[in-house]
Design a protein around this motif. Structure first.
Motif, PDB file in Angstrom:
ATOM      1  N   ALA A 130      27.399  27.081  46.314  1.00  0.00           N
ATOM      2  CA  ALA A 130      28.825  27.153  46.023  1.00  0.00           C
ATOM      3  C   ALA A 130      29.420  28.436  46.592  1.00  0.00           C
ATOM      4  N   THR A 131      30.727  28.419  46.809  1.00  0.00           N
ATOM      5  CA  THR A 131      31.405  29.606  47.309  1.00  0.00           C
ATOM      6  C   THR A 131      31.710  30.568  46.172  1.00  0.00           C
ATOM      7  N   GLY A 132      31.964  31.810  46.543  1.00  0.00           N
ATOM      8  CA  GLY A 132      32.330  32.837  45.576  1.00  0.00           C
ATOM      9  C   GLY A 132      33.014  33.979  46.298  1.00  0.00           C
ATOM     10  N   PRO A 133      33.909  34.685  45.623  1.00  0.00           N
ATOM     11  CA  PRO A 133      34.680  35.736  46.289  1.00  0.00           C
ATOM     12  C   PRO A 133      33.915  37.047  46.398  1.00  0.00           C
ATOM     13  N   GLU A 134      34.217  37.817  47.418  1.00  0.00           N
ATOM     14  CA  GLU A 134      33.683  39.171  47.524  1.00  0.00           C
ATOM     15  C   GLU A 134      34.425  40.116  46.581  1.00  0.00           C
ATOM     16  N   ILE A 135      35.726  39.910  46.422  1.00  0.00           N
ATOM     17  CA  ILE A 135      36.536  40.637  45.436  1.00  0.00           C
ATOM     18  C   ILE A 135      37.134  39.580  44.527  1.00  0.00           C
ATOM     19  N   ARG A 136      36.747  39.601  43.272  1.00  0.00           N
ATOM     20  CA  ARG A 136      37.148  38.510  42.373  1.00  0.00           C
ATOM     21  C   ARG A 136      38.561  38.735  41.846  1.00  0.00           C
ATOM     22  N   ASN A 137      39.475  37.969  42.384  1.00  0.00           N
ATOM     23  CA  ASN A 137      40.869  37.955  41.947  1.00  0.00           C
ATOM     24  C   ASN A 137      41.335  36.516  42.135  1.00  0.00           C
ATOM     25  N   PRO A 138      41.186  35.669  41.103  1.00  0.00           N
ATOM     26  CA  PRO A 138      41.367  34.228  41.282  1.00  0.00           C
ATOM     27  C   PRO A 138      42.673  33.814  41.949  1.00  0.00           C
ATOM     28  N   VAL A 139      43.780  34.488  41.623  1.00  0.00           N
ATOM     29  CA  VAL A 139      45.056  34.105  42.223  1.00  0.00           C
ATOM     30  C   VAL A 139      45.027  34.339  43.726  1.00  0.00           C
ATOM     31  N   TRP A 140      44.589  35.521  44.145  1.00  0.00           N
ATOM     32  CA  TRP A 140      44.553  35.828  45.571  1.00  0.00           C
ATOM     33  C   TRP A 140      43.421  35.076  46.269  1.00  0.00           C
ATOM     34  N   ASN A 141      42.335  34.839  45.557  1.00  0.00           N
ATOM     35  CA  ASN A 141      41.280  33.993  46.127  1.00  0.00           C
ATOM     36  C   ASN A 141      41.818  32.602  46.424  1.00  0.00           C
TER      37      ASN A 141
END
Length: 241
Positions: A130-141
């Motif tokens: 699964a994918t995942g963010p390097e910087i976790r900010n759900p709105v901007w992700n």
């Protein structure tokens, strides 16, 4: 209906087998490709699309709910030659893509079973599926996924208006470009089935040390690509002949 279902399952499964497989090859320890880097992953996903499109070519090779939804939003009369845009066909595409995503992830796991069994980092294991963010900010992700998927679907729709159409190599290079240019923040799902199908497999797979499936983030690679697809479909109407 049956042809749509089987070809979309097979094409999406091929995509995910090769896509999950390249991430596993690069990130799991003791593989021949360990440490191969981001560009190897980008090429692996692009060529996975290339293979998947050939397998499902008769259905238009959506392989991605975002492509199906983008075509629907564009006002297209057919999903592929001879396949009208109907409720039944739409459901067949979406269900088949999810099943294919799950099956492709399962096949990739089987290919790397011993390496998964020796991997001790839960984040590395989940990151192959699964994918995942390097910087976790759900709105901007989500915004990143909207932009990246807009590029994917809009260009596909624009290619669809050309005499040559969109061939497997063209869409493969498009996915490679998106990964290299826009994939850094989130891992570029750009495809709800690409993320949700393998994430569901991760949740049930008998993998030691796998940890949780990060369901708190799972909405981002679903909502972002679908929003981007709708915007691309609507935008494409302004360019229709």
């Amino acid at each position: 209906m049956g042809t749509i279902f089987l070809h979309e399952i097979a094409g999406t499964a091929m995509l995910l087998l090769l896509g999950v497989g390249v991430v596993a090859n690069v990130t799991l320890t003791k593989t021949k490709g360990h440490g191969g880097g981001w560009l190897l992953i980008n090429f692996g996903w692009g060529l996975g699309v290339f293979a998947g499109v050939y397998v499902a070519f008769s259905t238009g090779a959506h392989l991605n709910p975002a492509v199906t939804v983008g075509l629907l939003a564009s006002g297209a009369a057919e999903y592929a030659p001879g396949i009208a845009v109907t409720f039944g066909h739409t459901v067949a595409y979406l269900v088949a893509q999810m099943i294919g995503g799950f099956l492709g992830a399962a096949l990739a796991w089987l290919a790397y079973r011993d390496h998964y069994a020796q991997e001790e980092d839960p984040a590395t294991i989940l990151g192959t599926f699964a994918t995942g963010p390097e910087i976790r900010n759900p709105v901007w992700n989500m915004i990143t996924e909207v932009i990246a998927t807009f590029v994917l679907v809009f260009v596909i729709l624009m290619f669809g208006n050309t005499p040559s159409g969109l061939g497997p190599l063209a869409v493969a290079l498009l996915v490679l470009s998106i990964g290299a240019s826009l994939g850094g923040p989130t891992g570029y799902a750009i495809n709800p089935a690409r993320d949700l199908g393998p994430r569901m497999f991760h949740a049930v797979a008998p993998i030691p040390n796998k940890g949780g499936s990060d369901w708190g983030y799972a909405w981002v690679p679903i909502v972002g690509p679908l929003v981007g697809a709708v915007l691309a479909g609507l935008a494409s109407m302004a360019f229709a002949a």
